[in-house]
Design an enzyme around this catalytic site. Structure first.
Site, short mmCIF file in Angstrom:
data_model
loop_
_atom_site.label_atom_id
_atom_site.label_comp_id
_atom_site.label_asym_id
_atom_site.label_seq_id
_atom_site.Cartn_x
_atom_site.Cartn_y
_atom_site.Cartn_z
N GLU A 1 -3.55 -9.75 3.70
CA GLU A 1 -4.46 -9.44 4.81
C GLU A 1 -5.59 -10.43 4.96
O GLU A 1 -6.01 -10.77 6.06
CB GLU A 1 -5.04 -8.03 4.65
CG GLU A 1 -4.05 -6.90 4.86
CD GLU A 1 -3.37 -6.46 3.59
OE1 GLU A 1 -3.24 -7.28 2.66
OE2 GLU A 1 -2.95 -5.30 3.52
N GLU B 1 0.83 -1.21 0.00
CA GLU B 1 0.00 0.00 0.00
C GLU B 1 0.86 1.25 0.00
O GLU B 1 0.57 2.22 -0.71
CB GLU B 1 -0.93 -0.01 1.22
CG GLU B 1 -2.01 -1.09 1.10
CD GLU B 1 -2.87 -1.21 2.33
OE1 GLU B 1 -2.31 -1.38 3.45
OE2 GLU B 1 -4.09 -1.13 2.20
C1 LIG Z 1 -5.07 -3.78 7.68
C2 LIG Z 1 -3.91 -4.75 7.74
C3 LIG Z 1 -2.78 -4.51 7.05
C4 LIG Z 1 -1.63 -5.38 7.06
O1 LIG Z 1 -0.60 -5.08 6.48
S1 LIG Z 1 -1.74 -6.91 7.91
C5 LIG Z 1 -0.11 -7.61 7.76
C6 LIG Z 1 0.14 -8.12 6.36
N1 LIG Z 1 1.46 -8.69 6.24
C7 LIG Z 1 1.70 -10.01 6.37
O2 LIG Z 1 0.80 -10.79 6.57
C8 LIG Z 1 3.14 -10.43 6.19
C9 LIG Z 1 3.56 -11.41 7.25
N2 LIG Z 1 4.95 -11.74 7.13
C10 LIG Z 1 5.45 -12.59 6.20
O3 LIG Z 1 4.80 -13.02 5.29
C11 LIG Z 1 6.89 -12.97 6.36
O4 LIG Z 1 7.28 -12.65 7.67
C12 LIG Z 1 7.84 -12.24 5.41
C13 LIG Z 1 7.60 -12.70 3.98
C14 LIG Z 1 7.68 -10.75 5.53
C15 LIG Z 1 9.27 -12.60 5.83
O5 LIG Z 1 9.35 -14.03 5.92
P1 LIG Z 1 10.63 -14.69 6.61
O6 LIG Z 1 11.87 -14.09 6.05
O7 LIG Z 1 10.44 -16.17 6.55
O8 LIG Z 1 10.60 -14.22 8.13
P2 LIG Z 1 9.52 -14.65 9.26
O9 LIG Z 1 10.15 -15.70 10.12
O10 LIG Z 1 8.20 -14.92 8.65
O11 LIG Z 1 9.40 -13.26 10.07
C16 LIG Z 1 10.52 -12.82 10.85
C17 LIG Z 1 9.94 -12.34 12.15
O12 LIG Z 1 9.12 -11.17 11.88
C18 LIG Z 1 7.79 -11.42 12.35
N3 LIG Z 1 6.88 -10.75 11.42
C19 LIG Z 1 6.84 -10.90 10.09
N4 LIG Z 1 5.89 -10.11 9.54
C20 LIG Z 1 5.32 -9.42 10.58
C21 LIG Z 1 4.29 -8.44 10.68
N5 LIG Z 1 3.66 -7.96 9.57
N6 LIG Z 1 3.96 -7.97 11.89
C22 LIG Z 1 4.61 -8.40 13.02
N7 LIG Z 1 5.60 -9.34 12.98
C23 LIG Z 1 5.95 -9.83 11.78
C24 LIG Z 1 7.62 -12.92 12.36
O13 LIG Z 1 6.60 -13.28 13.27
C25 LIG Z 1 9.02 -13.38 12.80
O14 LIG Z 1 9.09 -13.19 14.20
P3 LIG Z 1 9.94 -14.29 15.09
O15 LIG Z 1 11.34 -14.22 14.55
O16 LIG Z 1 9.77 -13.78 16.49
O17 LIG Z 1 9.26 -15.61 14.82
#
Ligand SMILES: C/C=C/C(=O)SCCNC(=O)CCNC(=O)[C@H](O)C(C)(C)COP(=O)(O)OP(=O)(O)OC[C@H]1O[C@@H](n2cnc3c(N)ncnc32)[C@H](O)[C@@H]1OP(=O)(O)O
Length: 260
Positions: free
Chosen positions: A135, A115
């Protein structure tokens, strides 16, 4: 107020460009603190008149992994609506900057990350970057303008495909559907963005700003009214000596030297 390495948002000047870097490890999730820092950084940029363009990028391996998911646990209907309005206003402040904005997508740009990138004028993405709106996997939907901007930017079938499935797309796919300008070799996206801003900085800045004004205003207007805005803005550019310099430079086969 901001320095190159400040967290969660760093500002660094490179000639007449400002690089705004989101730095909220590990994946640059948009926490409330990060959103507030982006908002303040934008105000700082707006106050610096000699800045000709802005690049927004992420620190480390991610662009922006979206909203800090933990925030969703604290929202009810009213606070969610108010929070989304806050996020939307920050994205709109990016879209409304009177100077060119470039998203240098260095890694995953997900949810709020996509976004924010869509609120920029130009988008360059690292070949390994992924974009999308996951989302729906959390039981929500984009709330910082994603449904409105992606559906106005790419074919509706592609917009719905991304929004309904939450599936991420590659930079190459994003380029194919018109969501980004160009795919960039690994690790080169910031350099490429800087090169692009230097090219833009060499143009007549009043012209660049008039183009952004015409496009932004025109999106809110009928074609007829938008054409009137375009003619009005071009008329203003023809005042003074710079157009004569531009034409003269063309026929003398040299680069023009503009004075505004
Ligand atoms: C209205 C709503 C709007 C929104 O934007 S809702 C959120 C939408 N976004 C997502 O759903 C993305 C979620 N994250 C992912 O898909 C993946 O992550 C990534 C592709 C960005 C990176 O993947 P990888 O490199 O495998 O890392 P990892 O182990 O998944 O994440 C590393 C640490 O970062 C935390 N984390 C990742 N994304 C978020 C986030 N959006 N908010 C808070 N924490 C997040 C995880 O949990 C983990 O944490 P730990 O190392 O403690 O297990």
């Amino acid at each position: 107020m901001f320095s190159e390495n400040s967290k969660p948002v760093g500002l660094k000047k490179v000639n007449s460009t400002v690089i705004l870097t989101i730095d909220n490890p590990p994946v640059n999730a948009l926490s409330i603190e990060t959103l507030n820092a982006i908002d303040q950084a934008l105000d700082h940029i707006l106050a610096e008149r000699e800045i000709k363009s802005v690049i927004i990028t992420g620190a480390g391996g991610a662009f922006i992994a979206g909203l800090d998911i933990k925030i969703l646990l604290s929202l009810d209907e009213v606070s969610a609506r108010n929070f989304m309005h806050r996020g939307q206003s920050i994205m709109q402040k990016i879209a409304d900057l009177p100077i060119p904005t470039i998203a240098a997508i260095n890694g995953p740009a997900l949810g709020g990350g996509s976004e924010l990138a869509l609120a920029c004028d130009i988008r360059l993405a690292d070949i390994n970057a992924r974009l999308g709106f996951p989302e729906i996997n959390l039981g929500v939907m984009p709330g910082f303008g994603g449904t409105q901007r992606i559906s106005r930017m790419v074919p509706l079938c592609n917009a719905y495909g991304m929004l309904y499935t939450g599936e991420l797309i590659t930079a190459g796919e994003a380029c194919r559907i018109g969501m980004i300008n160009r795919v960039v070799p690994q690790g080169q996206v910031l350099n490429e963005a800087i090169k692009l801003t230097e090219k833009i900085a060499s143009k007549r800045q009043l012209g660049i700003q008039a183009i952004k004004q015409a496009v932004k205003l025109g999106k809110q207007l009928s074609l007829r009214d938008g054409l009137a805005v375009e003619a009005e803005l071009l008329g203003k550019l023809c005042k003074g000596e710079d157009v004569k310099e531009g034409v003269k430079a063309f026929f003398e086969k040299r680069s023009p030297v503009f004075h505004d």
